[in-house]
Design a protein around this motif. Structure first.
Motif, short mmCIF file in Angstrom:
data_model
loop_
_atom_site.label_atom_id
_atom_site.label_comp_id
_atom_site.label_asym_id
_atom_site.label_seq_id
_atom_site.Cartn_x
_atom_site.Cartn_y
_atom_site.Cartn_z
N GLU A 232 25.78 -3.46 -34.50
CA GLU A 232 26.03 -2.83 -35.79
C GLU A 232 25.51 -1.39 -35.84
OE1 GLU A 232 24.38 -5.25 -38.83
OE2 GLU A 232 25.98 -6.77 -38.73
N ASP A 233 24.51 -1.07 -35.04
CA ASP A 233 23.98 0.29 -35.03
C ASP A 233 24.90 1.27 -34.30
OD1 ASP A 233 21.72 -0.15 -36.51
OD2 ASP A 233 20.42 -0.49 -34.79
N ASP B 140 35.70 -1.23 -42.90
CA ASP B 140 34.32 -1.01 -42.47
C ASP B 140 34.14 0.42 -41.96
OD1 ASP B 140 33.73 -3.67 -42.99
OD2 ASP B 140 34.14 -4.31 -40.93
N ALA B 141 35.07 0.87 -41.13
CA ALA B 141 34.95 2.19 -40.50
C ALA B 141 35.00 3.30 -41.54
CB ALA B 141 36.06 2.38 -39.47
N LEU C 287 32.46 7.50 -44.86
CA LEU C 287 32.10 8.06 -46.16
C LEU C 287 30.58 8.26 -46.27
CD1 LEU C 287 34.50 5.96 -48.39
CD2 LEU C 287 34.53 8.46 -48.19
N ASP C 288 29.83 7.29 -45.73
CA ASP C 288 28.37 7.40 -45.76
C ASP C 288 27.90 8.59 -44.92
OD1 ASP C 288 25.58 6.14 -46.20
OD2 ASP C 288 25.72 6.31 -44.02
N LEU D 277 32.58 7.39 -34.31
CA LEU D 277 32.52 6.06 -34.92
C LEU D 277 33.57 5.14 -34.32
CD1 LEU D 277 32.22 7.14 -38.68
CD2 LEU D 277 30.34 6.50 -37.15
N PRO D 278 33.24 4.38 -33.28
CA PRO D 278 34.18 3.39 -32.76
C PRO D 278 34.25 2.19 -33.70
CG PRO D 278 32.13 3.25 -31.55
CD PRO D 278 31.97 4.40 -32.52
N TRP D 279 35.45 1.62 -33.82
CA TRP D 279 35.57 0.44 -34.67
C TRP D 279 36.66 -0.47 -34.12
CZ3 TRP D 279 40.19 -0.63 -37.22
CH2 TRP D 279 41.12 0.43 -37.26
N GLY D 280 36.54 -1.76 -34.42
CA GLY D 280 37.55 -2.72 -33.99
C GLY D 280 36.91 -3.96 -33.38
#
Length: 316
Positions: A36-37, A46-47, A52-53, A284-287
C-alpha cells in the motif's frame, strides 16, 4: 558466468511472477499492507484518490496502469480503451488540471503482436495521446528494455511529430544515452532521465556501477544544459544534490525542470524539494498486477531492494 546469471534470473522471475504464486501473494494481508505504501491501489478510483491527495500536498503525479504484455489484438484495444478512460477521468477533476500525467507501456498496446505489432502500438498510442491532449493530461512512453528499445524509440519519434510534448525516457546506462539526449533535446520536448531501469547485454548497457554513475552525471549535465524540459528520475541523494546545484547555476526552475520519484520512496525528500520551490512528480502505479510490478522492480534493479527496505524503516 553472465549466461548462468541470466538463466538464474529468468528462472527466479518466472517463479516469482507465476500466476498462482502472484495470486497467493496478493491475498496475503502482510504483503498487501506493505504494498500500500508503494502502489496507488488496485482500481482507477483508488489511483485518482491518491493523485488528488498528492496534488493537494503540492506534488505532481504520474499514473501508471499496471498490466501484463498482451497476446492478441483485442486485448490491445481493451488496454487502449482503459487508458483513454483513465485520461478522461483525470481530466474531469479541476484539481488535477496541469498536474497529471499517464505513462504507457507499448507492449501493453500491441508492440509484440505478430504481423504489424509496432504499427498497432503506434496507432493505439496516438489514440491515447489525442485523448490526453483533449483533456489536459500529459503522456510519457516507457522504455521497457533492450528487446524492444529500437521499436519503442522509433514509435516515440513518430509520436513527437504530432504530439511534441510526449515524454521520452532515456536510460543513462545505455551506451547511446548521451546521443539520445543530443538528438531529442529541443524546446518543448520532455525528457525523463533515469540511471537505468533495466539490465541488458554489455554491448548495449554500461554495467559497472561506477561507470553507470559517471554516465548518469554526464547525461544529467547535458540534459540540464539543453533547451528540453528535464525530468530527473532519481532517488540517489548524490544525483539529487548535483541536480539541485546545476539547476541553481543554470537558472532553471519548475517551468522546465522536475524531479520524479516513486510512490513511497523518500517521501520526506519529495516534500523538501517541493517546499524549496522545485517541481516534484510522484510515480503512482496502480492495478491488480501490483505484486508482479514490485517483484520486477527488485529483479530488474537489485539496488531498489535497498530503497524499498530502507523506506520501511525511515521515510526520507
Amino acid at each position: 558466468m553472465p549466461m548462468r546469471r541470466s538463466r538464474i534470473r529468468r528462472a527466479v522471475t518466472a517463479a516469482a511472477t507465476n500466476h498462482r504464486i502472484a495470486e497467493a501473494m496478493t491475498r496475503a494481508e502482510p504483503i498487501r499492507l506493505i504494498a500500500e505504501d508503494y502502489v496507488a491501489g488496485e482500481t482507477l478510483t483508488d489511483a485518482v484518490a491518491t493523485a488528488l491527495d498528492r496534488v493537494d500536498k503540492g506534488l505532481e503525479v504520474t499514473l501508471h496502469p499496471l498490466s501484463t504484455e498482451i497476446a492478441d489484438p483485442r486485448a490491445a484495444e481493451d488496454t487502449t480503451g482503459s487508458l483513454i478512460g483513465a485520461v478522461e477521468e483525470l481530466g474531469s477533476w479541476p484539481e488535477l488540471e496541469g498536474h497529471a500525467e499517464v505513462s504507457i507501456n507499448l507492449t501493453s498496446l500491441g508492440l509484440r503482436l505478430p504481423g504489424g505489432g509496432p504499427r498497432a502500438a503506434l496507432e493505439h498510442a496516438e489514440a491515447v495521446c489525442r485523448a490526453a491532449r483533449n483533456h489536459g493530461v500529459l503522456v510519457t512512453v516507457e522504455d521497457e528494455g533492450p528487446e524492444v528499445h529500437p521499436e519503442t524509440f522509433e514509435i516515440v519519434t513518430s509520436l513527437l511529430a504530432d504530439f511534441p510534448d510526449t515524454g521520452v525516457v532515456v536510460q543513462a546506462a545505455r551506451h547511446d544515452s548521451l546521443d539520445q539526449i543530443r538528438e531529442l533535446a529541443a524546446p518543448g520536448r520532455r525528457i525523463r532521465l533515469c540511471k537505468g531501469a533495466y539490465s541488458g547485454p554489455a554491448r548495449e548497457m554500461v554495467t559497472r556501477p561506477h561507470d553507470v554513475d559517471l554516465r548518469m552525471a554526464s547525461c544529467l549535465r547535458a540534459l540540464l544544459q539543453s533547451p528540453a524540459t528535464a525530468m530527473i528520475a532519481t532517488h540517489d541523494p548524490v544525483f539529487v544534490a548535483i541536480a539541485e546545484r546545476l539547476i541553481a547555476d543554470l537558472g532553471r526552475g519548475p517551468d522546465d525542470t522536475e524531479f520524479q520519484m516513486l510512490q513511497g520512496i523518500r517521501p520526506l525528500e519529495q516534500r523538501r524539494l517541493a517546499d524549496i520551490g522545485l517541481k516534484v512528480r510522484v510515480y503512482l502505479p496502480w492495478g491488480r498486477e501490483w505484486y508482479r510490478y514490485c517483484v520486477r522492480q527488485l529483479l530488474d534493479r537489485p539496488a531498489n531492494l535497498w530503497l524499498f527496505s530502507r523506506s520501511l524503516v525511515v521515510h526520507r
